[in-house]
Design an enzyme around this catalytic site. Structure first.
Site, PDB file in Angstrom:
ATOM      1  N   ARG A  75      29.018  11.019 -23.802  1.00 10.06           N
ATOM      2  CA  ARG A  75      27.565  12.292 -24.105  1.00 10.06           C
ATOM      3  C   ARG A  75      27.991  13.644 -23.109  1.00 10.06           C
ATOM      4  O   ARG A  75      28.840  13.455 -21.833  1.00 10.06           O
ATOM      5  CB  ARG A  75      26.296  11.633 -23.403  1.00 10.06           C
ATOM      6  CG  ARG A  75      24.948  12.731 -24.226  1.00 10.06           C
ATOM      7  CD  ARG A  75      23.954  11.655 -23.955  1.00 10.06           C
ATOM      8  NE  ARG A  75      23.420  11.338 -23.123  1.00 10.06           N
ATOM      9  CZ  ARG A  75      23.729  10.402 -22.896  1.00 10.06           C
ATOM     10  NH1 ARG A  75      24.089   9.157 -22.807  1.00 10.06           N
ATOM     11  NH2 ARG A  75      23.188   9.545 -21.635  1.00 10.06           N
TER      12      ARG A  75
ATOM     13  N   HIS B 206      20.124   4.783 -21.624  1.00  2.32           N
ATOM     14  CA  HIS B 206      19.608   4.754 -21.210  1.00  2.32           C
ATOM     15  C   HIS B 206      19.117   3.782 -19.716  1.00  2.32           C
ATOM     16  O   HIS B 206      18.710   3.413 -18.722  1.00  2.32           O
ATOM     17  CB  HIS B 206      17.823   4.699 -21.185  1.00  2.32           C
ATOM     18  CG  HIS B 206      17.379   5.330 -21.776  1.00  2.32           C
ATOM     19  ND1 HIS B 206      16.046   5.827 -22.881  1.00  2.32           N
ATOM     20  CD2 HIS B 206      17.953   6.898 -22.533  1.00  2.32           C
ATOM     21  CE1 HIS B 206      15.780   6.841 -23.837  1.00  2.32           C
ATOM     22  NE2 HIS B 206      17.261   7.588 -23.182  1.00  2.32           N
TER      23      HIS B 206
ATOM     24  N   GLU C  76      22.424  17.262 -26.980  1.00  4.28           N
ATOM     25  CA  GLU C  76      23.633  16.429 -26.313  1.00  4.28           C
ATOM     26  C   GLU C  76      23.801  15.566 -26.824  1.00  4.28           C
ATOM     27  O   GLU C  76      23.350  14.424 -27.349  1.00  4.28           O
ATOM     28  CB  GLU C  76      22.364  15.709 -25.626  1.00  4.28           C
ATOM     29  CG  GLU C  76      21.449  15.543 -26.001  1.00  4.28           C
ATOM     30  CD  GLU C  76      19.971  14.311 -25.003  1.00  4.28           C
ATOM     31  OE1 GLU C  76      20.656  12.991 -24.922  1.00  4.28           O
ATOM     32  OE2 GLU C  76      18.944  15.075 -25.029  1.00  4.28           O
TER      33      GLU C  76
ATOM     34  N   HIS D  38      11.773  15.170 -20.841  1.00  4.08           N
ATOM     35  CA  HIS D  38      11.021  15.003 -22.821  1.00  4.08           C
ATOM     36  C   HIS D  38       9.773  15.780 -23.050  1.00  4.08           C
ATOM     37  O   HIS D  38       8.658  15.635 -23.454  1.00  4.08           O
ATOM     38  CB  HIS D  38      11.104  13.673 -23.597  1.00  4.08           C
ATOM     39  CG  HIS D  38      12.640  13.141 -23.219  1.00  4.08           C
ATOM     40  ND1 HIS D  38      12.421  12.051 -23.537  1.00  4.08           N
ATOM     41  CD2 HIS D  38      13.255  13.241 -23.199  1.00  4.08           C
ATOM     42  CE1 HIS D  38      14.009  11.490 -22.738  1.00  4.08           C
ATOM     43  NE2 HIS D  38      14.232  12.490 -23.266  1.00  4.08           N
TER      44      HIS D  38
ATOM     45  N   GLU E 121      25.979  17.489 -22.559  1.00  3.42           N
ATOM     46  CA  GLU E 121      24.445  17.471 -22.186  1.00  3.42           C
ATOM     47  C   GLU E 121      24.409  18.663 -21.540  1.00  3.42           C
ATOM     48  O   GLU E 121      24.383  18.517 -20.145  1.00  3.42           O
ATOM     49  CB  GLU E 121      23.229  16.334 -22.082  1.00  3.42           C
ATOM     50  CG  GLU E 121      22.399  16.931 -21.919  1.00  3.42           C
ATOM     51  CD  GLU E 121      21.468  15.802 -21.987  1.00  3.42           C
ATOM     52  OE1 GLU E 121      21.210  14.895 -21.681  1.00  3.42           O
ATOM     53  OE2 GLU E 121      20.146  15.711 -22.789  1.00  3.42           O
TER      54      GLU E 121
ATOM     55  N   HIS F 140      21.053   9.310 -30.826  1.00  2.00           N
ATOM     56  CA  HIS F 140      20.137   8.800 -31.010  1.00  2.00           C
ATOM     57  C   HIS F 140      20.070  10.582 -31.805  1.00  2.00           C
ATOM     58  O   HIS F 140      20.788  11.153 -32.212  1.00  2.00           O
ATOM     59  CB  HIS F 140      20.019   9.589 -29.927  1.00  2.00           C
ATOM     60  CG  HIS F 140      21.485  10.187 -28.349  1.00  2.00           C
ATOM     61  ND1 HIS F 140      21.555  11.308 -28.856  1.00  2.00           N
ATOM     62  CD2 HIS F 140      22.252   9.398 -28.264  1.00  2.00           C
ATOM     63  CE1 HIS F 140      23.039  11.945 -27.923  1.00  2.00           C
ATOM     64  NE2 HIS F 140      23.510  10.409 -27.714  1.00  2.00           N
TER      65      HIS F 140
ATOM     66  N   ASP G 180      18.307  18.967 -17.244  1.00  2.00           N
ATOM     67  CA  ASP G 180      18.626  17.584 -17.754  1.00  2.00           C
ATOM     68  C   ASP G 180      20.188  17.454 -18.882  1.00  2.00           C
ATOM     69  O   ASP G 180      20.646  18.097 -19.523  1.00  2.00           O
ATOM     70  CB  ASP G 180      17.315  17.353 -18.934  1.00  2.00           C
ATOM     71  CG  ASP G 180      17.528  15.742 -19.981  1.00  2.00           C
ATOM     72  OD1 ASP G 180      18.524  14.990 -19.416  1.00  2.00           O
ATOM     73  OD2 ASP G 180      17.686  15.444 -20.836  1.00  2.00           O
TER      74      ASP G 180
ATOM     75  N   ASP H 280       0.831  -1.061   0.299  1.00  2.00           N
ATOM     76  CA  ASP H 280      -0.217  -0.170  -0.472  1.00  2.00           C
ATOM     77  C   ASP H 280       0.793   0.779  -0.055  1.00  2.00           C
ATOM     78  O   ASP H 280      -0.100   2.617   0.074  1.00  2.00           O
ATOM     79  CB  ASP H 280      -1.076  -0.177   1.188  1.00  2.00           C
ATOM     80  CG  ASP H 280      -0.007   0.018   2.423  1.00  2.00           C
ATOM     81  OD1 ASP H 280       1.302  -0.268   2.710  1.00  2.00           O
ATOM     82  OD2 ASP H 280      -1.127  -0.186   3.612  1.00  2.00           O
TER      83      ASP H 280
ATOM     84  N   ASP I 235      24.276  11.270 -16.514  1.00  5.65           N
ATOM     85  CA  ASP I 235      23.191  11.662 -16.984  1.00  5.65           C
ATOM     86  C   ASP I 235      22.003  12.277 -15.671  1.00  5.65           C
ATOM     87  O   ASP I 235      21.353  11.194 -16.111  1.00  5.65           O
ATOM     88  CB  ASP I 235      22.312  11.666 -18.404  1.00  5.65           C
ATOM     89  CG  ASP I 235      21.716  12.062 -18.996  1.00  5.65           C
ATOM     90  OD1 ASP I 235      20.594  13.260 -18.383  1.00  5.65           O
ATOM     91  OD2 ASP I 235      20.728  11.709 -20.083  1.00  5.65           O
TER      92      ASP I 235
ATOM     93  N   TYR J 241      29.515   6.283 -28.528  1.00  3.38           N
ATOM     94  CA  TYR J 241      29.056   4.978 -28.478  1.00  3.38           C
ATOM     95  C   TYR J 241      30.232   3.877 -28.502  1.00  3.38           C
ATOM     96  O   TYR J 241      29.315   3.686 -29.940  1.00  3.38           O
ATOM     97  CB  TYR J 241      27.209   5.284 -27.526  1.00  3.38           C
ATOM     98  CG  TYR J 241      27.184   6.611 -26.947  1.00  3.38           C
ATOM     99  CD1 TYR J 241      27.027   6.583 -25.518  1.00  3.38           C
ATOM    100  CD2 TYR J 241      26.540   6.965 -28.208  1.00  3.38           C
ATOM    101  CE1 TYR J 241      26.530   8.220 -25.178  1.00  3.38           C
ATOM    102  CE2 TYR J 241      25.989   8.330 -28.167  1.00  3.38           C
ATOM    103  CZ  TYR J 241      25.719   8.548 -26.207  1.00  3.38           C
ATOM    104  OH  TYR J 241      25.340   9.505 -26.183  1.00  3.38           O
TER     105      TYR J 241
ATOM    106  N   HIS K 130      15.872  17.777 -27.374  1.00  2.00           N
ATOM    107  CA  HIS K 130      14.770  17.443 -27.226  1.00  2.00           C
ATOM    108  C   HIS K 130      13.838  18.599 -26.733  1.00  2.00           C
ATOM    109  O   HIS K 130      14.866  19.273 -25.786  1.00  2.00           O
ATOM    110  CB  HIS K 130      13.721  15.957 -26.359  1.00  2.00           C
ATOM    111  CG  HIS K 130      14.870  15.635 -25.328  1.00  2.00           C
ATOM    112  ND1 HIS K 130      14.654  16.311 -23.961  1.00  2.00           N
ATOM    113  CD2 HIS K 130      16.148  15.255 -24.950  1.00  2.00           C
ATOM    114  CE1 HIS K 130      15.520  16.393 -23.368  1.00  2.00           C
ATOM    115  NE2 HIS K 130      16.446  15.741 -23.589  1.00  2.00           N
TER     116      HIS K 130
HETATM  117  N1  GLY Z   1      18.304  11.897 -19.646  1.00  3.77           N
HETATM  118  C1  GLY Z   1      17.583  11.542 -20.602  1.00  3.77           C
HETATM  119  C2  GLY Z   1      17.790  12.143 -21.758  1.00  3.77           C
HETATM  120  O1  GLY Z   1      18.940  13.228 -21.991  1.00  3.77           O
HETATM  121  O2  GLY Z   1      17.173  12.937 -23.130  1.00  3.77           O
HETATM  122 MN    MN Z   2      17.837  14.844 -22.955  1.00  9.87          MN
HETATM  123 MN    MN Z   3      20.034  13.200 -20.374  1.00  8.38          MN
END
Ligand code: GLY
Ligand code: MN
Ligand code: MN
Length: 436
Positions: A404, A241, A382, A359, A406, A348, A269, A37, A258, A386, A352
């Site tokens: 990465r 991810h 970003e 997102h 970002e 990728h 982000d 619960d 990240d 990789y 975004h």
């Molecule tokens: N942290 C998720 C992205 O960079 O889109």
């Molecule tokens: Mn991002």
């Molecule tokens: Mn990110």
């Protein structure tokens, strides 16, 4: 900052888009059980929060078109001292009017019973169809109720419109108030990123770094994370991810973090990648600096009038040319881009929209064309590279390197402001900071 006025302004902006004889309905998302619960910490659904300012479950926001009276009505939980003893403060009906500037407020338990009276005046119903089954069911029940009364001259709505897309679109351009919140979220997260760069060392586990990041975000007034942090040592960085965050950190590996705090429900982000032991190896540095040059060029491309895909285009040129120079790709840069050869190492997009959701809401193409940047849009830039640990097509020295970088930006009248600008990112800056 007067956030009451901001929420009211948004409701009126939605109302102005409604057809005559319309009702718009949005509903709070229910609480979600984690196990037994125990519930997850409640996080309002972003569109409902964007219009209502309410961060409690069990509530419906109703907006009537002007010709139907134009009221903004909240159905929510009345205050209840017994429940509040156990579960904490509730805004109540009085608070809905005094704190959220609603025109009227009624108990949520009366919503089902009152809904047919409103619906029979309306021809169009705007709701987030299919997203909150309970709301769909309430509306369906009310429709059935009205249809039974057809011989008494009762009518019911005939057009059902998706309100989600309309609110999503409203959220694309941020107000000054929203930008202030996002700047704060980003700056708080910058401090947390700086702290973990000095904290990380061989032998710690990824989750310990995550804990340190969460701690510093909390100290900087971001109690919750905007999303599950990715704390990825070594080749784990190549899992885009990766959120397990359970592995030990190894001397000689890179660490990709990240992570971004959430402030007043607005996300940051941010990603940084740095060496666990404080010194980049030559191969790590070469990959890192290539990503950095691409990211700086990507950020420089963000300005009013530039199309969304241009950022990726600029970065792909640099990344592909760099990969050829390092011997990771072979061939002509233009041909390699056409053939999407970069997908082996960069799979990728450039970023975004960012806002209440990490997102964030909003269309990226309009009438099939990539959207142009406008002042007030907030987004991430970003790029990454990789190199799979088992990629036998590349020299062994590159394998398992994942990088990465970002940052969060807001489009301004001239170009863009980097909200996370305080966070170091050159090799020299990172090595100097980690040596302190
Ligand atoms: N942290 C998720 C992205 O960079 O889109
Ligand atoms: Mn991002
Ligand atoms: Mn990110």
């Amino acid at each position: 900052m007067n956030n009451r006025a901001e929420f009211k302004r948004r409701r009126l902006a939605l109302q102005a888009q409604l057809k005559p004889r319309s009702i718009a309905l949005l509903m709070a998302r229910p609480e979600v059980l984690r196990n037994g619960d125990s519930t997850f910490t409640y996080r309002p659904e972003s569109n409902f929060f964007y219009l209502s300012g309410l961060a409690e479950p069990e509530a419906v926001l109703m907006i009537l078109s002007k010709d139907l009276g134009g009221q903004c009505i909240l159905f929510n939980r009345p205050r209840d001292p017994k429940l509040e003893r156990w579960n904490g403060f509730m805004l109540g009906l009085e608070g809905a009017v005094s704190e959220l500037d609603m025109d009227e407020a009624y108990p949520i338990t009366e919503f089902q019973q009152k809904l047919p009276n409103y619906l029979q005046q309306a021809q169009h119903v705007y709701a987030p169809w299919g997203r909150i089954p309970q709301l769909d069911q309430f509306i369906k029940n009310a429709q059935e109720d009205l249809k039974k009364q057809v011989r008494r001259g009762v009518s019911w709505p005939t057009e059902f419109i998706d309100v989600q897309r309309m609110v999503d679109e409203m959220r694309v351009i941020k107000s000054e108030y929203e930008i202030q919140l996002m700047r704060y979220a980003a700056q708080s997260s910058v401090k947390a990123h700086l702290a973990v760069m000095q904290y990380a060392k061989p032998g710690l586990h990824e989750y310990q770094v995550e804990a340190h990041f969460n701690y510093h975000c909390g100290l900087e007034n971001c109690r919750l994370q905007a999303y599950s942090p990715i704390v990825a040592g070594g080749a784990n960085a190549c899992i885009l991810h990766y959120i397990e965050n359970t592995a030990p950190l190894r001397d000689g590996d890179l660490l990709l973090i990240d992570a971004g705090g959430e402030y007043n429900y607005y996300a940051s982000d941010i990603t940084r990648t740095f060496p666990v032991n404080g010194r980049f190896s030559e191969a790590q540095r070469q990959i890192y600096e290539l990503v950095l040059v691409a990211q700086l060029a990507g950020i420089a491309a963000v300005k009013p009038g530039t199309a969304w895909n241009e950022v990726q285009h600029v970065m792909l040129q640099i990344l592909t040319a760099g990969l050829v120079k390092l011997g990771l790709l072979k061939g002509n840069v233009t041909t390699l881009i056409e053939e999407k050869a970069f997908l082996q190492f960069y799979m990728h997009g450039s970023g975004h929209f960012l806002g209440l959701d990490v997102h964030d809401a909003g269309a990226y193409k309009i009438d099939g064309q990539w959207r142009l940047f406008e002042p007030g849009m907030t987004l991430t830039v970003e790029p990454g590279l990789y190199i799979d640990a088992n990629d036998m097509t590349v020299d062994a020295k590159w394998r398992g390197i994942g990088v990465r970088i970002e940052d969060d930006v807001v489009v301004t009248s001239q170009g863009c402001e980097v909200l996370s600008a305080g966070l170091i990112k050159t090799v020299a800056e990172i090595e100097a900071w980690m040596a302190k």
